[in-house]
Design a protein around this motif. Structure first.
Motif, PDB file in Angstrom:
ATOM      1  N   ARG A   1      13.215 -48.652  18.402  1.00 35.56           N
ATOM      2  CA  ARG A   1      11.886 -48.567  17.792  1.00 35.56           C
ATOM      3  C   ARG A   1      10.886 -49.211  18.742  1.00 35.56           C
ATOM      4  O   ARG A   1      10.881 -50.429  18.918  1.00 35.56           O
ATOM      5  CB  ARG A   1      11.912 -49.233  16.409  1.00 35.56           C
ATOM      6  CG  ARG A   1      12.838 -48.473  15.460  1.00 35.56           C
ATOM      7  CD  ARG A   1      13.322 -49.310  14.319  1.00 35.56           C
ATOM      8  NE  ARG A   1      14.055 -50.480  14.784  1.00 35.56           N
ATOM      9  CZ  ARG A   1      14.449 -51.466  13.977  1.00 35.56           C
ATOM     10  NH1 ARG A   1      14.171 -51.416  12.695  1.00 35.56           N
ATOM     11  NH2 ARG A   1      15.112 -52.495  14.462  1.00 35.56           N
TER      12      ARG A   1
ATOM     13  N   GLN B   1       3.895 -49.493  19.506  1.00 39.98           N
ATOM     14  CA  GLN B   1       2.748 -48.780  20.040  1.00 39.98           C
ATOM     15  C   GLN B   1       1.955 -49.716  20.942  1.00 39.98           C
ATOM     16  O   GLN B   1       2.136 -50.942  20.892  1.00 39.98           O
ATOM     17  CB  GLN B   1       1.875 -48.248  18.906  1.00 39.98           C
ATOM     18  CG  GLN B   1       1.315 -49.274  17.957  1.00 39.98           C
ATOM     19  CD  GLN B   1       0.509 -48.644  16.851  1.00 39.98           C
ATOM     20  OE1 GLN B   1      -0.228 -47.687  17.074  1.00 39.98           O
ATOM     21  NE2 GLN B   1       0.631 -49.167  15.642  1.00 39.98           N
TER      22      GLN B   1
ATOM     23  N   LEU C   1       9.168 -49.286  12.530  1.00 41.50           N
ATOM     24  CA  LEU C   1       8.553 -48.000  12.237  1.00 41.50           C
ATOM     25  C   LEU C   1       7.420 -48.165  11.238  1.00 41.50           C
ATOM     26  O   LEU C   1       6.404 -47.467  11.317  1.00 41.50           O
ATOM     27  CB  LEU C   1       9.608 -47.020  11.707  1.00 41.50           C
ATOM     28  CG  LEU C   1      10.781 -46.723  12.645  1.00 41.50           C
ATOM     29  CD1 LEU C   1      11.723 -45.697  12.014  1.00 41.50           C
ATOM     30  CD2 LEU C   1      10.304 -46.242  14.011  1.00 41.50           C
TER      31      LEU C   1
ATOM     32  N   VAL D   1      13.208 -43.695  19.045  1.00 42.93           N
ATOM     33  CA  VAL D   1      13.881 -42.891  20.052  1.00 42.93           C
ATOM     34  C   VAL D   1      15.375 -43.200  19.994  1.00 42.93           C
ATOM     35  O   VAL D   1      15.790 -44.346  20.207  1.00 42.93           O
ATOM     36  CB  VAL D   1      13.345 -43.177  21.474  1.00 42.93           C
ATOM     37  CG1 VAL D   1      14.097 -42.338  22.505  1.00 42.93           C
ATOM     38  CG2 VAL D   1      11.846 -42.906  21.537  1.00 42.93           C
TER      39      VAL D   1
ATOM     40  N   GLN E   1      18.159 -36.688  16.345  1.00 36.09           N
ATOM     41  CA  GLN E   1      18.052 -36.745  17.802  1.00 36.09           C
ATOM     42  C   GLN E   1      19.399 -36.768  18.523  1.00 36.09           C
ATOM     43  O   GLN E   1      19.456 -36.458  19.717  1.00 36.09           O
ATOM     44  CB  GLN E   1      17.244 -37.979  18.204  1.00 36.09           C
ATOM     45  CG  GLN E   1      15.807 -37.943  17.707  1.00 36.09           C
ATOM     46  CD  GLN E   1      15.013 -39.162  18.149  1.00 36.09           C
ATOM     47  OE1 GLN E   1      15.027 -39.550  19.319  1.00 36.09           O
ATOM     48  NE2 GLN E   1      14.308 -39.774  17.213  1.00 36.09           N
TER      49      GLN E   1
ATOM     50  N   GLY F   1       5.657 -48.266  15.056  1.00 33.22           N
ATOM     51  CA  GLY F   1       6.549 -48.011  16.186  1.00 33.22           C
ATOM     52  C   GLY F   1       7.080 -46.586  16.164  1.00 33.22           C
ATOM     53  O   GLY F   1       7.125 -45.937  15.118  1.00 33.22           O
ATOM     54  N   SER F   2       7.490 -46.099  17.336  1.00 36.45           N
ATOM     55  CA  SER F   2       8.081 -44.763  17.428  1.00 36.45           C
ATOM     56  C   SER F   2       9.580 -44.900  17.655  1.00 36.45           C
ATOM     57  O   SER F   2      10.033 -45.804  18.368  1.00 36.45           O
ATOM     58  CB  SER F   2       7.451 -43.962  18.562  1.00 36.45           C
ATOM     59  OG  SER F   2       7.603 -44.630  19.802  1.00 36.45           O
TER      60      SER F   2
ATOM     61  N   LYS G   1      12.541 -38.904   6.051  1.00 38.74           N
ATOM     62  CA  LYS G   1      13.141 -39.975   6.848  1.00 38.74           C
ATOM     63  C   LYS G   1      13.970 -40.949   6.028  1.00 38.74           C
ATOM     64  O   LYS G   1      14.567 -41.869   6.592  1.00 38.74           O
ATOM     65  CB  LYS G   1      12.059 -40.742   7.609  1.00 38.74           C
ATOM     66  CG  LYS G   1      11.079 -41.493   6.720  1.00 38.74           C
ATOM     67  CD  LYS G   1      10.102 -42.297   7.581  1.00 38.74           C
ATOM     68  CE  LYS G   1       9.174 -43.152   6.722  1.00 38.74           C
ATOM     69  NZ  LYS G   1       8.257 -43.957   7.549  1.00 38.74           N
TER      70      LYS G   1
ATOM     71  N   GLU H   1      16.689 -40.324  11.540  1.00 39.06           N
ATOM     72  CA  GLU H   1      16.168 -40.288  12.907  1.00 39.06           C
ATOM     73  C   GLU H   1      17.310 -40.174  13.923  1.00 39.06           C
ATOM     74  O   GLU H   1      17.228 -39.394  14.889  1.00 39.06           O
ATOM     75  CB  GLU H   1      15.336 -41.542  13.189  1.00 39.06           C
ATOM     76  CG  GLU H   1      14.066 -41.651  12.359  1.00 39.06           C
ATOM     77  CD  GLU H   1      14.270 -42.374  11.035  1.00 39.06           C
ATOM     78  OE1 GLU H   1      13.264 -42.776  10.432  1.00 39.06           O
ATOM     79  OE2 GLU H   1      15.434 -42.521  10.596  1.00 39.06           O
TER      80      GLU H   1
END
Length: 315
Positions: free
Chosen positions: A226, A229, A237, A244, A297, A241-242, A17, A293
């Motif tokens: 980001r 959660q 992150l 997308v 995507q 955090g995730s 990453k 990231e």
């Protein structure tokens, strides 16, 4: 080109990453000669800014700690490289400040440094948003406990954070009735001796803290949202955090296109804007991330866009 990247220890890179790793891979694929050093390997001898530069070779494997081979360092003037890229992570401490001073001296000697030493000093990642007040939420910067408490009472729901943190460190969400209000403000401000930032809480954080990348003043067409959660306020992150990837919204693009030319003119080749909902929350200039990231995507080669811009600037 001969490119020197000033970075943290390579063996610690999380290459799945890491944005600096993506830059290095892209530059190597184009045949550029790569060198690295750490900030402590910068020096000045007889008035000339030098780096103990290590020639870098990227291996075929992408296994951790085996992705590179690094030669013994040799003292070389920064002005003898076609480009110098500063990628040392925050915090922006005294040693980081000294490095920016050496970069400015090197630039006076003909070096091309990205981001420039002066820009790194001028753009505190939290305070820089104050230059663009039309895009930010209600914000207070102060070390005065009375002012801070009054702001929390006025806004009702507030985020407070230090001015030198990264990755979500030291960020708290507080309300006027929070039993820990006084303790949090006292701790962050060192009992009124350290300036901090307070911002109205933005509920849109539930949809993500968006990282919008600017490369030479132009926005990348996709950002990374980001998303915190469950039970968290922070979308970073590093704080769990995730990420997308999403196309830029109209508001994202409005902010990015308003700020981009101004930031590029100040010597900032790469900037990471943080946007929550409709509001700008940070201007990241030290070592903006999220290249890999977004690329994975969206299909956009972000590292390629960055090296394109670097080649143009150094032509």
């Amino acid at each position: 080109m001969r490119i020197l990247v000033v970075a943290d220890p390579l063996a610690g890179f999380k290459i799945h990453k890491d944005s600096t790793y993506a830059m290095l891979r892209e530059a190597a694929a184009r045949g550029h000669a790569l060198f690295t050093c750490e900030a402590h390997e910068l020096s000045v001898r007889d008035g000339v800014v030098l780096a103990q530069a290590h020639a870098l070779t990227l291996t075929a494997t992408q296994e951790y700690k085996h992705w590179f081979a690094s030669a013994e360092g040799q003292a070389q003037a920064l002005r003898d490289f076609d480009a110098v890229i500063m990628r040392t992570d925050p915090p922006f401490d005294q040693q980081y400040y000294y490095a920016t001073q050496l970069f400015t001296l090197a630039e006076m000697q003909g070096a091309k440094v990205f981001n420039s030493g002066r820009a790194l000093r001028d753009f505190n990642e939290k305070l820089a948003i104050l230059r663009f007040a039309e895009f930010i939420a209600p914000t207070l910067v102060s070390q005065d406990m009375v002012q801070l408490r009054d702001f929390v009472r006025e806004q009702g729901d507030v985020i407070v954070k230090p001015l030198d943190g990264m990755g979500g460190m030291g960020i708290f969400r507080i309300t006027p009735t929070d039993p820990n209000l006084g303790s949090i403000l006292e701790t962050l401000s060192d009992n009124g001796r350290r300036t901090i930032m307070a911002q109205r809480y933005l509920p849109a954080i539930i949809d993500g803290d968006k990282r919008v990348l600017l490369i030479d003043g132009k926005p990348v067409d996709w950002c990374l949202a980001r998303i915190p959660q469950q039970g968290e306020t922070r979308g970073n992150l590093a704080a769990g955090g995730s990420g997308v990837a999403r196309p830029l919204s109209a508001r994202d693009r409005e902010i990015a296109e308003a700020l981009g030319p101004q930031l590029a003119a100040q010597g900032l080749l790469l900037v990471g804007l943080d946007i929550i909902g409709e509001h700008l929350t940070e201007v990241n200039v030290t070592s903006p991330t999220c290249f890999q990231e977004i690329t994975a995507q969206s299909g956009i080669n972000v590292a390629g866009l960055f090296i394109d811009a670097l080649e143009r600037r150094c032509a």
